[in-house]
Write a protein that holds these residues in place. Structure first.
Motif, mmCIF file in Angstrom:
data_model
loop_
_atom_site.group_PDB
_atom_site.id
_atom_site.type_symbol
_atom_site.label_atom_id
_atom_site.label_comp_id
_atom_site.label_asym_id
_atom_site.label_seq_id
_atom_site.Cartn_x
_atom_site.Cartn_y
_atom_site.Cartn_z
ATOM 1 N N ASP A 41 25.091 18.626 3.477
ATOM 2 C CA ASP A 41 23.779 18.107 3.126
ATOM 3 C C ASP A 41 23.813 17.766 1.641
ATOM 4 O OD1 ASP A 41 21.106 17.676 2.429
ATOM 5 O OD2 ASP A 41 20.367 19.235 3.784
ATOM 6 N N ASN A 71 14.073 13.255 16.432
ATOM 7 C CA ASN A 71 13.257 14.364 15.941
ATOM 8 C C ASN A 71 14.077 15.491 15.329
ATOM 9 O OD1 ASN A 71 10.909 13.034 16.777
ATOM 10 N ND2 ASN A 71 11.093 13.889 18.830
ATOM 11 N N SER A 72 15.299 15.179 14.874
ATOM 12 C CA SER A 72 16.087 16.189 14.160
ATOM 13 C C SER A 72 16.149 15.806 12.689
ATOM 14 C CB SER A 72 17.503 16.280 14.748
ATOM 15 O OG SER A 72 18.234 15.110 14.448
ATOM 16 N N THR A 73 16.438 16.757 11.854
ATOM 17 C CA THR A 73 16.539 16.492 10.420
ATOM 18 C C THR A 73 17.666 15.507 10.139
ATOM 19 O OG1 THR A 73 15.728 18.714 9.968
ATOM 20 C CG2 THR A 73 16.845 17.580 8.164
ATOM 21 N N ILE A 74 18.792 15.683 10.828
ATOM 22 C CA ILE A 74 19.933 14.784 10.612
ATOM 23 C C ILE A 74 19.577 13.366 11.039
ATOM 24 C CG2 ILE A 74 22.315 14.313 11.297
ATOM 25 C CD1 ILE A 74 22.752 17.331 11.418
ATOM 26 N N HIS A 75 18.828 13.211 12.116
ATOM 27 C CA HIS A 75 18.406 11.879 12.579
ATOM 28 C C HIS A 75 17.454 11.242 11.563
ATOM 29 C CE1 HIS A 75 17.191 8.742 15.438
ATOM 30 N NE2 HIS A 75 15.954 8.979 15.045
ATOM 31 N N ASN A 76 16.512 12.020 11.071
ATOM 32 C CA ASN A 76 15.501 11.480 10.158
ATOM 33 C C ASN A 76 16.039 11.184 8.760
ATOM 34 O OD1 ASN A 76 13.535 11.603 12.164
ATOM 35 N ND2 ASN A 76 12.999 13.699 11.634
ATOM 36 N N TYR A 77 17.051 11.933 8.311
ATOM 37 C CA TYR A 77 17.603 11.758 6.962
ATOM 38 C C TYR A 77 19.117 11.557 7.023
ATOM 39 C CZ TYR A 77 13.058 13.763 5.927
ATOM 40 O OH TYR A 77 11.717 14.008 5.880
ATOM 41 N N TYR A 78 19.562 10.693 7.923
ATOM 42 C CA TYR A 78 20.995 10.491 8.167
ATOM 43 C C TYR A 78 21.766 10.133 6.896
ATOM 44 C CZ TYR A 78 19.493 5.622 8.209
ATOM 45 O OH TYR A 78 18.938 4.421 7.894
ATOM 46 N N ASP A 80 21.575 11.367 4.086
ATOM 47 C CA ASP A 80 21.801 12.552 3.258
ATOM 48 C C ASP A 80 22.929 13.448 3.765
ATOM 49 O OD1 ASP A 80 19.668 11.723 1.732
ATOM 50 O OD2 ASP A 80 18.227 13.091 2.678
#
Length: 162
Positions: A41, A71-78, A80
């Protein structure tokens, strides 16, 4: 001399067979090794989601699947996130850590790969849908044409001559 050899007598000569065990080939040893991977990250400056995978390609595929999970953090902020290989582990559990982590794929590249795959799948689905519609329309036309064609085997009305 063993009992078996003495029972054979002189007609048969049995030589001792010794089999040396060769070490596993380097390619086979590589097959038994698995990689240790982690997602970096960039914003939080931490490795998260450590996992073991058979090889780099399978690990990249797993990372792309994480990015695809809505709806995952990785999906939303890929943008990063990055996938790193931290080391290897063999079938005996021996770890080999790398001096420097090996970055395999960036989140942006993984996102673009997923989007490309999605477009290809959508194009294939659209093409299949058009093909099925065309086949259905052809079948409807054939059945309508068949219904309008008089049947030559039908009985002639009474009083009609041929």
């Amino acid at each position: 001399m063993s009992d078996f050899k003495s029972k054979l007598g002189e007609k048969f000569k049995v030589e001792e067979v010794t089999q040396e065990v060769e070490p596993l080939s380097s390619s086979f040893q590589r097959f038994l090794r698995k990689g240790i991977y982690a997602i970096w990250d960039k914003k939080a400056c931490i490795f998260c989601s450590h996992f073991i995978c058979n090889n780099d390609i399978a690990a990249q595929r797993a990372f792309i699947d994480c990015i695809a999970a809505e709806n995952s953090t990785i999906h939303n902020y890929y943008q990063d996130f990055q996938l790193f290989k931290l080391g290897d582990v063999d079938e005996r559990g021996h770890l080999q850590a790398f001096d420097d982590e090996l970055m395999l794929i960036d989140g942006l590249v993984a996102w673009e790969t997923w989007q490309t795959d999605l477009r290809i799948k959508q194009m294939s689905a659209d093409k299949l849908g058009r093909k099925l519609k065309m086949l259905h329309d052809n079948e409807v036309r054939k059945s309508k044409a068949k219904a309008q064609t008089p049947n030559p085997n039908a009985e002639m009305p009474s009083g009609a001559t041929s």
